[in-house]
Design an enzyme around this catalytic site. Structure first.
Site, PDB file in Angstrom:
ATOM      1  N   CYS A 243     -12.957  20.088   6.650  1.00 21.83           N
ATOM      2  CA  CYS A 243     -13.280  21.515   6.682  1.00 21.83           C
ATOM      3  C   CYS A 243     -14.751  21.741   6.313  1.00 21.83           C
ATOM      4  CB  CYS A 243     -12.300  22.301   5.810  1.00 21.83           C
ATOM      5  SG  CYS A 243     -12.136  24.009   6.391  1.00 21.83           S
TER       6      CYS A 243
ATOM      7  N   ILE B 146       6.576  36.514 -21.488  1.00 19.40           N
ATOM      8  CA  ILE B 146       7.000  37.863 -21.110  1.00 19.40           C
ATOM      9  C   ILE B 146       7.142  37.954 -19.591  1.00 19.40           C
ATOM     10  CG2 ILE B 146       6.239  40.284 -20.989  1.00 19.40           C
ATOM     11  CD1 ILE B 146       5.002  39.883 -23.742  1.00 19.40           C
TER      12      ILE B 146
ATOM     13  N   MET C 292     -16.685  18.765   7.151  1.00 18.09           N
ATOM     14  CA  MET C 292     -17.053  18.614   8.565  1.00 18.09           C
ATOM     15  C   MET C 292     -18.243  19.523   8.889  1.00 18.09           C
ATOM     16  SD  MET C 292     -16.458  20.753  11.434  1.00 18.09           S
ATOM     17  CE  MET C 292     -16.245  20.647  13.174  1.00 18.09           C
TER      18      MET C 292
ATOM     19  N   HIS D   6      -7.144  20.634   7.903  1.00 18.07           N
ATOM     20  CA  HIS D   6      -6.817  19.930   6.658  1.00 18.07           C
ATOM     21  C   HIS D   6      -5.696  18.915   6.893  1.00 18.07           C
ATOM     22  CE1 HIS D   6      -9.041  22.578   3.820  1.00 18.07           C
ATOM     23  NE2 HIS D   6      -8.935  23.413   4.838  1.00 18.07           N
TER      24      HIS D   6
ATOM     25  N   GLU E 175      12.357  26.545  -8.424  1.00 16.17           N
ATOM     26  CA  GLU E 175      11.597  26.221  -9.628  1.00 16.17           C
ATOM     27  C   GLU E 175      10.951  27.505 -10.140  1.00 16.17           C
ATOM     28  OE1 GLU E 175       8.284  23.561  -8.776  1.00 16.17           O
ATOM     29  OE2 GLU E 175       7.418  23.987 -10.738  1.00 16.17           O
TER      30      GLU E 175
ATOM     31  N   LEU F 208       5.037  20.016 -17.715  1.00 16.09           N
ATOM     32  CA  LEU F 208       6.002  18.943 -17.977  1.00 16.09           C
ATOM     33  C   LEU F 208       6.435  18.267 -16.683  1.00 16.09           C
ATOM     34  CD1 LEU F 208       8.321  20.464 -20.729  1.00 16.09           C
ATOM     35  CD2 LEU F 208       6.445  18.844 -20.993  1.00 16.09           C
TER      36      LEU F 208
ATOM     37  N   GLU G  72      -4.803  16.638   5.041  1.00 16.24           N
ATOM     38  CA  GLU G  72      -4.131  16.306   3.772  1.00 16.24           C
ATOM     39  C   GLU G  72      -2.846  17.103   3.554  1.00 16.24           C
ATOM     40  OE1 GLU G  72      -6.912  18.016   4.115  1.00 16.24           O
ATOM     41  OE2 GLU G  72      -7.236  19.475   2.502  1.00 16.24           O
TER      42      GLU G  72
ATOM     43  N   LYS H 219       7.814  20.170 -13.753  1.00 20.81           N
ATOM     44  CA  LYS H 219       8.978  20.802 -13.100  1.00 20.81           C
ATOM     45  C   LYS H 219       8.969  20.571 -11.601  1.00 20.81           C
ATOM     46  CE  LYS H 219       8.306  24.951 -14.394  1.00 20.81           C
ATOM     47  NZ  LYS H 219       7.541  25.574 -15.375  1.00 20.81           N
ATOM     48  N   GLY H 220       7.764  20.629 -11.027  1.00 20.11           N
ATOM     49  CA  GLY H 220       7.635  20.452  -9.576  1.00 20.11           C
ATOM     50  C   GLY H 220       8.102  19.068  -9.154  1.00 20.11           C
TER      51      GLY H 220
ATOM     52  N   TYR I 254     -10.235  26.293 -10.399  1.00 20.33           N
ATOM     53  CA  TYR I 254     -10.224  26.049 -11.845  1.00 20.33           C
ATOM     54  C   TYR I 254      -9.016  26.719 -12.498  1.00 20.33           C
ATOM     55  CZ  TYR I 254     -15.014  24.268 -11.646  1.00 20.33           C
ATOM     56  OH  TYR I 254     -16.126  23.523 -11.367  1.00 20.33           O
TER      57      TYR I 254
HETATM   58  N1  GLN Z   1     -15.995  27.807   3.611  1.00 19.25           N
HETATM   59  C1  GLN Z   1     -15.696  27.252   4.902  1.00 19.25           C
HETATM   60  C2  GLN Z   1     -15.078  28.277   5.832  1.00 19.25           C
HETATM   61  O1  GLN Z   1     -14.517  29.259   5.383  1.00 19.25           O
HETATM   62  C3  GLN Z   1     -14.819  26.014   4.785  1.00 19.25           C
HETATM   63  C4  GLN Z   1     -13.461  26.294   4.233  1.00 19.25           C
HETATM   64  C5  GLN Z   1     -12.741  25.065   3.746  1.00 19.25           C
HETATM   65  O2  GLN Z   1     -13.343  24.029   3.489  1.00 19.25           O
HETATM   66  N2  GLN Z   1     -11.422  25.192   3.562  1.00 19.25           N
HETATM   67  O3  GLN Z   1     -15.116  28.107   7.020  1.00 19.25           O
END
Ligand code: GLN
Length: 542
Positions: free
Chosen positions: A387, A155, A390, A513, A147, A21, A515, A23-24, A60
């Site tokens: 990561c 449960i 790259m 990363h 949260e 819904l 992001e 919450k975050g 997933y």
């Molecule tokens: N599998 C790669 C590693 O462990 C890259 C990890 C990732 O993309 N976060 O270095």
């Protein structure tokens, strides 16, 4: 001694009827409004599963794993908290049942409870309360928003609701419970239905918790009579029934909550002043840019979890921030790396002006990523590799430019004769999977006269990591001679953090990363510049 006003207030956000819904987003929006009124706020997520953290969970199962500055592998909601508030979170902001039990069991083994029978109440609930109040220690924040993951009635979330019941009793009006529920619209009856909300509040009441505020997720506006009905059946006043209507952008939710006066309700109930108005000018400017793009740029995100938008949450949000900065709409095409092959390349990337290859683990889909990178390199399409993205860029370069045909990462092919990407020295002896990668913030020094130096406008940067493998420095010289340069390195370990191609308009791979650090207030420069370059590519296509 702290005055009553200066004591931390605790806001709990629970969910009823169904999951998902938002919450975050409600928690982040409420925190944003409080912050915009000059209060300090932090948000915490309590997850009722047994894993110690989501680091070992498949995307997933749980979407993206978000990494904090201090290297905690956390729930993706922490990403929303940081993107909205522009303040870092930490390990303390995400606690799971597994972590709670681990800590209680360690105490039991140490003998801390000697003589006592260790039980859910009070030991587990005490540990939960401790994790919540830890964030309020020293009254560092005016508000701690907690949260609770899952849905009331599960449960596994019972001990958390019980901890809230106890804390409320202990803290009185320094505590507020916001319950998020669903008001479904039945199209056959043309009616919004309040019964599921009534049941959900009844479940809360069975556990001894009366929600103070109800946030009602709905696809149609709630009229006054529906609000009064909910108020009557759920023991709240009508002003505490807050409509949360579906919207096309999560970033509009703080404004919707402001209009619905969610923050005012919280301030009133916690006896805090609501005198000033929330200062949201910058936020509104961002929404304005988001809503009124001057152009569209098509970017492909290549990964193996593309059916699931949550798996790349932070990347997608970073592109939205970067799009708004560039006054353009990023039209994202999700490309499944397993579906890429040389014959289909032209069709897949038709009209694409930027290619981003996502992070990841394991063999599946790796060749598709490498093929996509070759296409970006040869066709001079702006490329950002994150990561694993790259790492794949360096493998592609080794195979196709340096002619090391069997080049690979030892993660995918331990016996490769050319281990361009290899396991980090410190990782070799590690056998445990959970929380053992190179995690969290590390420094990186940028080389002058490189593209990234220009982008960051700074020689010293720090970015967050989550990996076990690294670029093999034995190959660095031959890479650099042939045009792929290490433009950023870790100053202590010499680990390659950034690779860029010199003979390409925009081709950058980062071991970290970016992001995780892009926020509404501070869009990440790499994403902003990547979108800008993609725009330029789009214009140059003519
Ligand atoms: N599998 C790669 C590693 O462990 C890259 C990890 C990732 O993309 N976060 O270095």
């Amino acid at each position: 001694m702290s005055t009553v006003e200066s004591q931390t207030r605790y806001i709990f956000v629970t969910g009823g009827v169904t999951s998902s819904l938002g919450k975050g987003i409600i928690s982040a929006s409420l925190a944003k409004l409080l912050q915009a009124r000059g209060y300090t706020a932090t948000i915490q997520k309590l997850d009722p599963y047994i894993n110690i953290d989501p680091g070992t969970l498949n995307p997933y199962e749980h979407g993206e794993c978000y990494v904090t500055e201090d290297g905690a592998e956390t729930d993706l909601d922490l990403g929303h908290y940081e993107r909205f508030l522009n303040t870092p979170t930490s390990q303390a902001n995400n606690v799971t049942t597994g972590r709670i039990y681990q800590s209680v069991i360690e105490k039991e083994r140490r003998g801390d409870y000697l003589g006592e029978t260790v039980q859910v109440i009070p030991h587990i609930t005490d540990e939960i309360k401790h994790s919540i109040q830890l964030l309020g220690e020293g009254n560092k924040y005016d508000f701690v928003i907690t949260e609770i993951g899952g849905t009331v009635g599960d449960i596994e979330s019972l001990p958390y609701i019980e901890a809230i019941r106890q804390l409320r009793w202990e803290l009185g009006n320094r505590c507020v419970v916001v319950h998020l529920t669903l008001i479904p619209y039945l199209s056959a009856a043309k009616e919004l239905k309040t019964k599921p909300t009534q049941h959900s509040v009844k479940t809360m009441l069975e556990y001894g918790v009366q929600p103070d505020i109800l946030v009602c997720r709905t696809e149609k506006p709630l009229n006054d009579s529906i609000k009064s009905k909910i108020a009557l059946f759920c023991n709240v006043n009508a002003a505490s029934v807050i409509e949360s209507i579906d919207t096309d952008s999560i970033y509009k939710v703080p404004l919707l909550m402001r209009d619905e006066k969610l923050d005012i309700q919280v301030l009133k109930k916690t006896r805090m002043s609501a005198n000033c108005l929330p200062e949201l000018d910058k936020w509104e400017e961002f929404i304005d840019r988001l809503q009124n793009p001057e152009k569209t740029v098509k970017i492909a995100l290549v990964g193996k979890y593309v059916e699931l938008m949550d798996a790349y949450k932070s990347i997608i949000e970073s592109l939205i921030h970067a799009g708004a900065s560039n006054k353009c709409k990023v039209d994202l095409k999700m490309v499944h790396s397993e579906h890429i092959n040389t014959r289909k390349l032209k069709t897949i990337f038709d009209g694409i002006s930027g290619i981003l290859v996502a992070p990841g683990f394991g063999e599946r889909g790796i060749e598709g990523k490498i093929t996509a990178i070759e296409y970006a390199r040869k066709n001079k399409i702006p490329f950002l590799g994150i990561c694993l993205g790259m790492q794949c860029a360096t493998i592609e370069f080794a195979r196709n430019v340096l002619n090391l045909k069997k080049a690979h990462s030892t993660e995918m092919m331990p016996e490769t004769p050319h281990p361009i990407i290899d396991i980090m020295e410190q990782q070799k002896k590690i056998t445990l999977k959970g929380g053992t990668m190179r995690l969290g913030a590390y420094d990186c020094t940028l080389k002058e006269n490189t593209r990234v130096f220009g982008i960051y406008g700074n020689k010293f940067i720090s970015e967050r990591h989550r990996h076990r493998f690294e670029f093999n420095n034995k190959y660095l010289e031959i890479f650099e001679i042939n045009g792929m340069k290490a433009s950023g390195k870790n100053p202590e370990t010499d680990l390659v953090e950034i690779m860029e191609l010199t003979e390409h308009p925009w081709f950058i791979g980062v071991q970290f990363h970016p992001e995780y650090k892009s926020t509404v207030a501070n869009p990440h420069p790499l994403f902003v510049n990547f979108v800008k370059a993609s725009n330029e590519f789009e214009n140059g296509k003519g």
